[in-house]
Design a protein around this motif. Structure first.
Motif, short mmCIF file in Angstrom:
data_model
loop_
_atom_site.label_atom_id
_atom_site.label_comp_id
_atom_site.label_asym_id
_atom_site.label_seq_id
_atom_site.Cartn_x
_atom_site.Cartn_y
_atom_site.Cartn_z
N PHE A 124 0.78 10.02 -0.19
CA PHE A 124 0.92 9.03 -1.26
C PHE A 124 2.27 9.24 -1.90
CE2 PHE A 124 -0.26 6.10 -4.47
CZ PHE A 124 0.15 6.61 -5.69
N SER A 125 3.05 8.19 -1.95
CA SER A 125 4.40 8.27 -2.53
C SER A 125 5.17 9.46 -1.98
CB SER A 125 4.31 8.35 -4.06
OG SER A 125 3.82 7.14 -4.58
N GLU A 126 5.16 9.59 -0.68
CA GLU A 126 5.95 10.58 0.08
C GLU A 126 5.46 12.01 -0.08
OE1 GLU A 126 10.34 9.75 0.12
OE2 GLU A 126 9.81 8.33 -1.48
N SER A 179 10.09 6.57 2.09
CA SER A 179 10.13 5.84 0.82
C SER A 179 9.57 4.42 0.94
CB SER A 179 11.56 5.79 0.29
OG SER A 179 12.41 5.17 1.23
N ASN A 180 9.53 3.88 2.15
CA ASN A 180 8.97 2.53 2.34
C ASN A 180 7.48 2.60 2.68
OD1 ASN A 180 9.05 3.54 4.90
ND2 ASN A 180 10.25 1.86 5.78
N SER A 181 6.89 3.78 2.52
CA SER A 181 5.46 4.06 2.74
C SER A 181 5.09 4.22 4.21
CB SER A 181 4.54 3.00 2.10
OG SER A 181 4.64 3.07 0.71
N HIS A 211 0.84 -1.20 0.00
CA HIS A 211 0.00 0.00 0.00
C HIS A 211 0.88 1.25 0.00
CE1 HIS A 211 -3.99 -1.85 1.67
NE2 HIS A 211 -3.57 -2.41 0.55
N ARG A 212 0.50 2.20 -0.84
CA ARG A 212 1.32 3.41 -0.98
C ARG A 212 0.66 4.64 -0.39
NH1 ARG A 212 2.21 3.43 -7.21
NH2 ARG A 212 3.35 5.36 -6.77
N SER A 213 -0.59 4.50 0.01
CA SER A 213 -1.30 5.65 0.59
C SER A 213 -1.51 5.43 2.08
CB SER A 213 -2.65 5.83 -0.10
OG SER A 213 -3.45 6.75 0.61
N SER A 251 -4.40 2.61 5.62
CA SER A 251 -3.66 2.50 4.37
C SER A 251 -4.57 2.00 3.26
CB SER A 251 -2.45 1.57 4.54
OG SER A 251 -2.82 0.20 4.56
N GLN A 303 5.81 10.99 4.98
CA GLN A 303 5.83 9.59 4.57
C GLN A 303 7.21 9.28 4.02
OE1 GLN A 303 3.35 8.40 1.21
NE2 GLN A 303 2.89 6.45 2.22
#
Lengths: 114, 114
Positions: free
Chosen positions: A50-52, A70-72, A29-31, A93, A68
């Motif tokens: 989302f994505s940092e 880089s590893n979410s 999950h990125r969010s 997430s 956030q």
């Protein structure tokens, strides 16, 4: 598949201090979103990353911030704590794309401000 | 602006009774998603169901059923033959298409006694 993990689960602070809460999302999950839950105001949206990058922000003062990695994984920070900041802070997430709003929540960090 | 109203603050029933939780929403969007989440005492919000604004088909899943009516902006949730384990706070929520941000109602506390 591990769920959303929040640390610490409980903490007590005094007015004027600051606090940092951590959230590890579901793998892939990125969010990551943060919500504040209080008896009076209910569940209120703080922000989403989302994505940092902060993608969305709720109506909270600048004392509330987040980031956030880089590893979410995400952290939120509250500076200059006030009594009214006592709440359950929930992290959620989601995959982050093709959003349908379905969020997966952690058990929360319960903050008490004395 | 979006708004979700859960008029019932607390409902008490005896085990095996059917119970319906009401939810009324407001949105200007034509595409949106509706959700029900359950929050047990542990604090974690558990996803129950999602419906998009184009799908008014009602659904039954085991003891749970949902009644979505766009004409009245309602998305009600029924538990048939309630059990003690159903005791929790239930939240109705709304999101715009493409966003992860949820607008929650204030929640309905359901107490099921043996």
């Amino acid at each position: 598949k591990a769920g959303v993990t929040q640390t610490p689960r409980y903490l007590i602070k005094t007015r004027g201090q600051q606090v940092t809460l951590s959230c590890s999302p579901i793998s892939g999950h990125r969010s990551v979103s943060w919500y504040q839950q209080t008896p009076g105001q209910g569940l209120q949206f703080l922000f989403e990353y989302f994505s940092e990058t902060q993608r969305n922000k709720g109506n909270f003062p600048g004392r509330f911030s987040g980031r956030q990695f880089s590893n979410s994984r995400s952290e939120m920070n509250v500076s200059t704590l006030e009594l009214g900041d006592s709440a359950l802070y929930l992290c959620a997430s989601s995959p982050g794309t093709g959003n349908t709003g379905e969020l997966f929540f952690g058990e929360g960090s319960r903050l008490t401000v004395l | 602006a979006q708004k979700v109203t859960q008029a019932q603050t607390e409902i008490s029933v005896v085990e095996k009774e059917d119970v319906t939780l009401d939810c009324v929403y407001e949105t200007r969007d034509t595409t949106y998603y509706l959700f029900w989440y359950k929050q047990p005492p542990s604090g974690e919000l558990v996803f129950l169901i999602r419906r998009n604004s184009f799908d008014e088909q009602n659904e039954i899943s085991g003891r749970y059923s949902w009644n979505f009516q766009k004409s009245t902006s309602s998305f009600n949730f029924t538990i048939t033959a309630s059990q003690v384990v159903d005791s929790a706070v239930y939240f109705c929520a709304l999101s715009e298409a493409g966003y992860s941000t949820l607008t929650f109602g204030k929640g309905t506390m359901l107490l099921v006694s043996p």
